[in-house]
Design an enzyme around this catalytic site. Structure first.
Site: not given
Lengths: 397, 258
Positions: A110, A377, A88
């Protein structure tokens, strides 16, 4: 290539948002088009990704796991080793820099599992921007550690009490907040979803994953992998890994959706397996919904995959058959989570464990001379307590 | 002349909103008749949606109440057909796009025509995306009503030039809900629109008191009131007819400059 019309991937994508947001979304598109090839902007981002986020992330040959499965070689793309512990940060730094260039003073976002919230709060702290994060109330309970982490970073976390109190509702709340205040505020959307230009911007910032992986695998193996495997909620780490390989027709692209308690139950978030085409959250794509077009409540053990939609580019890759999407249940993901920890000493995010679980199914059937790349991830520290609960173990953090 | 055009024929229009099926279809039907009798010139029926991203808390709660009561698009079409048997009051739906998409665009607008629904407002369908619906809406004689917002600026002209029915002027930033003050220069927005087309302009979002209705009506052709009515329905439930009638009378009076 794929964007035949502005912001479209085949029939998917578009800008289905209230008029109040149209000018801002067009400003964003203009700013991005101006900066995406600007050497100064790209140089600044590259420097941050290197010295701050710790890129490039490396491919790790998971030898013990590969041996255990007895098939193709498994390479893990270690996005979990990035600063803040997931992919991210790639998008958060890119968009935060973009927002700053646009003169914004405040970021809103969010978050589901909290990984994107933490990445956004981190980028805001680094660049001196205010930050407010919207997170479903249920997720603030599931991921209490990440809530505190965001607060440490100076962000204000708003628990969202409406609807299913998860990621979908966090997106609703952030959109509503943005509608009220665009002048000084950028909505740092965390996945390849929402209205154009977000699916393109987020994909571009995440595609560093696949570019690095492609270069490294060619160096180390002298050939392309048999398959790429990644988990998909909105689909940002998956598209990030896939994108550089899309022209490589021989490479299978496999996205793993959260099947929760099973695709035959109502408790899943496997959008492409159980959903239908619709229009929601600014985009035309596939959504879990009922026959009336009401968005369905979804469920997954993984807060990051607990979303009733999927990015429009994935919808297109699905329809054209270029990528495959498979469901993975909670139970399979937890088993894979534990296996990876024991064989490789890596505690991965429960989201990423969905990709690991699918690898367990397909890798044994592939020849030993083949290899696959699996996107790890994120790291799993945030999930330890909830996995313990799932296994019936009570621990106190 | 269409029923919507007629609503703006004689003085300032008062447009009343309720969420269809909140808390029951029977009450919605009664309230539509009451509001029409009390002077509402046009009535907006909200089609409940699971995730109404342009709504504030009051209307969001109404959406959820209506869904819990089992309201569907088809049941609302039947409601419109029943109202049409006895009333010529202009009726429009306010609906998010997904329920329309699922119903099918062709089928949806054909059904609108069949039951006598005059227009449709879709808050998550901006001007740029209207293409996929505009043609089929026009073929069926249903007005696809466009919105303009305080941020629209130079877009107002283009949107007004293509507008059908009336132009919905969003008074403020943010979502629906009563506000203590409206800061936007509505007059300037109306002027821009009127420069591009002869289209009635009605202001909505945040209007809750007769004073605000009077003020807004001075600057536009009509005022739209939603959350304040929905709040009365929430408060009074099955006994809402009286309070809603009185409120609509007061608001219509204020909008007309009485």
């Amino acid at each position: 290539m794929m964007e035949e019309k502005r912001g479209r991937f085949g029939p998917y994508g578009g800008q289905y948002i209230p008029e109040t947001l149209m000018r801002e979304i067009m400003n964003l598109e203009d700013a991005y088009l101006r900066l995406k090839n600007d050497p100064c902007f790209l140089g600044e981002l590259k420097a941050l990704l290197r010295s701050y986020a710790g890129r490039p992330s490396l491919l790790y040959h998971a030898e013990r796991l590969s041996e255990y499965l007895g098939g193709a070689k498994i390479y893990l793309k270690r996005e979990d080793l990035n600063h803040t512990g997931s992919h991210k940060i790639n998008n958060a730094l890119g968009q935060a820099l973009l927002a700053k260039r646009m003169g914004k003073k405040r970021l809103i976002a969010e978050t589901g599992a909290g990984q994107h919230g933490v990445a956004t709060a981190t980028a805001a702290a680094l660049l001196g921007l205010d930050c407010e994060i919207f997170m479903g109330e249920e997720d603030t309970a599931r991921q209490a550690l990440n809530v505190y982490r965001m607060e440490l970073l100076g962000a204000k976390v708003h628990p969202v009490k409406s609807g299913t109190k998860t990621l979908k509702d966090a997106v609703n709340a952030t959109m509503r907040e943005w509608t009220a205040r665009t002048e000084d505020t950028h909505y740092l959307l965390g996945s390849v979803m929402g209205p154009h230009p977000f699916p393109t911007i987020v994909r571009d910032f995440q595609s560093v994953i696949g570019r690095e992986a492609r270069e490294e695998i060619l160096l180390r193996e002298g050939k392309l992998p048999e398959a790429l495997i990644a988990c998909v909620g909105g689909g940002s780490n998956a598209i990030g890994l896939f994108h550089a390989f899309i022209p490589d027709a021989g490479v299978r692209l496999i996205g793993c959706e959260a099947a929760g308690r099973g695709v035959e139950t109502m408790e899943n978030a496997a959008t492409l397996t159980t959903g239908a085409v619709g229009v929601f959250h600014g985009m035309k794509s596939y959504f879990c919904q009922d026959e009336q077009g009401q968005i369905a409540p979804v469920y997954s053990i993984s807060a990051g995959l607990d979303y009733p939609g999927i990015g429009p580019e994935h919808a297109f890759l699905h329809d054209t058959g270029r990528a495959e999407y498979v469901p993975v249940t909670d139970a399979e993901a937890v088993e894979a989570f534990e296996l990876l920890a024991r064989t490789e000493g890596i505690i991965c995010a429960i989201e990423s464990a969905h990709a690991v679980a699918h690898a367990l199914k397909i890798v044994p059937k592939m020849g030993k001379d083949r290899c696959v790349i699996l996107c790890l991830s994120g790291r799993g520290d945030k999930d330890v307590a909830s996995i313990a609960r799932y296994k019936g173990v009570e621990i106190h953090e | 002349m269409s029923r919507i055009a007629k609503a703006f024929e004689s003085g300032k229009a008062f447009i009343a909103f309720l969420t269809g099926g909140d808390p029951s279809l029977e009450l919605s039907e009664r309230l539509i008749a009451e509001m029409a009798r009390a002077g509402a010139d046009l009535i907006e029926i909200g089609v409940p949606f699971s995730d109404p991203i342009a709504e504030g808390e009051v209307i969001e709660r109404a959406n959820l109440r209506a869904l819990r009561a089992g309201t569907t698009l088809e049941k609302l079409f039947e409601l419109v057909a029943r109202v049409r048997r006895t009333s010529e009051v202009p009726l429009v739906f306010l609906t998010y796009l997904n329920p329309v998409f699922r119903y099918g665009y062709e089928a949806f607008f054909a059904r609108c025509r069949e039951v006598g629904l005059d227009g449709v407002i879709i808050p998550d369908l901006p001007f740029e995306e209207q293409g996929e619906l505009k043609g089929v809406a026009r073929e069926n004689g249903v007005d696809l009503i466009s919105l303009v917002a305080p941020t629209s600026e130079e877009r107002i002209r283009r949107i007004a030039a293509e507008a059908d029915g009336f132009l919905y002027i969003v008074s403020s930033m943010g979502v629906t809900g009563v506000r203590s003050a409206i800061q936007t220069n509505i007059e300037a927005m109306v002027k821009l629109a009127k420069g591009a087309a002869e289209i009635p302009c009605a202001v909505g979002f945040g209007i809750g008191s007769p004073e605000q209705a009077r003020q807004m009506a001075r600057q536009a052709d009509g005022v739209i009131v939603g959350s304040a009515i929905v709040r009365l329905i929430e408060e009074h439930g099955e006994n809402a007819a009286g309070p809603v009638r009185e409120f609509v009378q007061a608001m219509k009076g204020a909008a007309s400059g009485d």
